[in-house]
Enzyme design. Sequence first.
Site, PDB file in Angstrom:
ATOM      1  N   LYS A 112       0.671  -1.221   0.131  1.00  0.00           N
ATOM      2  CA  LYS A 112       0.171   0.074  -0.002  1.00  0.00           C
ATOM      3  C   LYS A 112       1.042   1.481   0.113  1.00  0.00           C
ATOM      4  O   LYS A 112       0.493   2.190  -0.401  1.00  0.00           O
ATOM      5  CB  LYS A 112      -0.931   0.100   1.364  1.00  0.00           C
TER       6      LYS A 112
HETATM    7  C1  LIG Z   1      -4.772  -4.493   0.505  1.00  0.00           C
HETATM    8  C2  LIG Z   1      -3.828  -6.023   0.455  1.00  0.00           C
HETATM    9  C3  LIG Z   1      -4.156  -6.925  -0.255  1.00  0.00           C
HETATM   10  C4  LIG Z   1      -5.347  -6.861  -1.597  1.00  0.00           C
HETATM   11  O1  LIG Z   1      -4.984  -5.872  -2.374  1.00  0.00           O
HETATM   12  P1  LIG Z   1      -6.372  -5.131  -3.187  1.00  0.00           P
HETATM   13  O2  LIG Z   1      -6.048  -4.105  -3.847  1.00  0.00           O
HETATM   14  O3  LIG Z   1      -7.461  -4.796  -2.125  1.00  0.00           O
HETATM   15  O4  LIG Z   1      -6.704  -6.284  -3.967  1.00  0.00           O
HETATM   16  C5  LIG Z   1      -3.385  -8.012  -0.650  1.00  0.00           C
HETATM   17  N1  LIG Z   1      -2.310  -8.101   0.240  1.00  0.00           N
HETATM   18  C6  LIG Z   1      -1.904  -7.375   1.089  1.00  0.00           C
HETATM   19  C7  LIG Z   1      -0.856  -7.516   2.151  1.00  0.00           C
HETATM   20  C8  LIG Z   1      -2.822  -6.123   1.422  1.00  0.00           C
HETATM   21  O5  LIG Z   1      -2.463  -5.188   2.295  1.00  0.00           O
END
Ligand SMILES: *Cc1c(COP(=O)(O)O)cnc(C)c1O
Length: 464
Positions: A112
């Site tokens: 993120k």
């Molecule tokens: C947010 C997240 C996901 C999923 O990502 P999306 O964009 O919601 O599909 C997968 N793995 C981790 C560690 C995350 O923080």
Amino acid sequence: MKYFSTRGNVAGVGFIDAVLMGLADDGGLLLPEQIPHLTEADLARWSKLDYKALAHEIFSIYVDGDISPEDLTELIEQSYSTFRDPAVTPVRKLSDEAYVLELFHGPTFAFKDIALQFLGNLYSYISRKRNSIINILGATSGDTGASAIEGVRGKEGIRICILHPHQKVSRVQELQMTTVDDANVLNLAVKGNFDDCQQLIKELFADVEFKTKHHLRAINSINFARILAQTVYYFYAYFQVAAQHADAKINFSVPTGNFGDIFAGYLAKRMGLPIHKLILATNENNILERFVKEGAYQLGEFRMTHSPSMDIQIASNFERYLFYLHNGDAAQVERLMRQFKAEGQITIGSEQLTQVQTDFAAHGVSNDECLGTIRQTHETTGYLLDPHTACGIAAAKTHSGSGEITVTLATAHPAKFDESIQLAQIEQTFPAEISALFDKPQHQTIVDHSKEAVVEHIVKLYQA
Ligand SMILES: *Cc1c(COP(=O)(O)O)cnc(C)c1O
């Protein structure tokens, strides 16, 4: 480049206004009017760029003059110089057919950061340039919250409130969010699950009067800027792997919750990056796996799994894909989303299902398979996967054809999810930044799952 809504009642919005709008005012999601198609010459040129230069090329297309090239360079520099690896998102080889794309070298050890370091700096930039009040409101299954807070803590002109499901995030995720003591940060721990948090946020953003009055800004992956930032590493990783394997078929396997990250891959593919297969990995909350296999997008029962950031039933970015699947028929998207709200399901026709299965392969990973994959990968390669990445690796194994290379997106560092790593009976050493969190005091407010309770707290923060 202008942006319009998947539901057809918002159009002609510039990049910065699209970032500020977040959810479109008609309840839909914003998309760019055109997706540029790159030539082989463009791709060849891009393949030689470093991460920041590549990001500049890609962002420039979509920002389209809303930010000057010099300012964009500065924003990218600020956003990615906080990463611990000089390559920003390095690719590691596990075997001849399997690579991982490490997306966790940012400040909060999850992917993120790639979008939210940029979005945080972008909000700060917009606040200065436009003298615009930025009150961020977001829901998180754990990683988005920590990352968004890190992106804007202490920044002038910005306040941030993050809702997370009380006691349904990992210990490290909770600490990363709640040990921040800057006055512009508020953590609300909601008694409910992530979908409840996301629903509350969606309601508040859908109330255009409330949203305007309080200058609400989104950081969830409904914000197109996030998707955009995430397309960069698909290109970057593809070029790294292709340089070592001329003419190979290269797949990406993507651990998916809100359909954000995989939508970024879909966008990269539509831009002309020759990705062979996009493999969608879910955990036991497998609404998206069922959609790809059966053509029904239907709510299932919420489950807690070893990969909590993917414990999501309603994938908020799914609507963007639905729009393309229906060849841009906004009226149809609107009708389907209304139906989903009323009946909890959408079914598509067989012709469309064929298209879906051309676009994606999917695999839902059980809890046992997740832990088994962590253990087995650790034994055979010495590499420790986090439980989300493990879902991606398990899906990659299911769907990689012979001779194909699959790059799995490593979405988090395993230290963020030690509860699951311990269940796989593996001892790990924490990075110093994570160990340090355990000694800090926490700041959070526990609230009931109610709109009124949430509104009361955010209004106080935003009026401070
Ligand atoms: C947010 C997240 C996901 C999923 O990502 P999306 O964009 O919601 O599909 C997968 N793995 C981790 C560690 C995350 O923080």
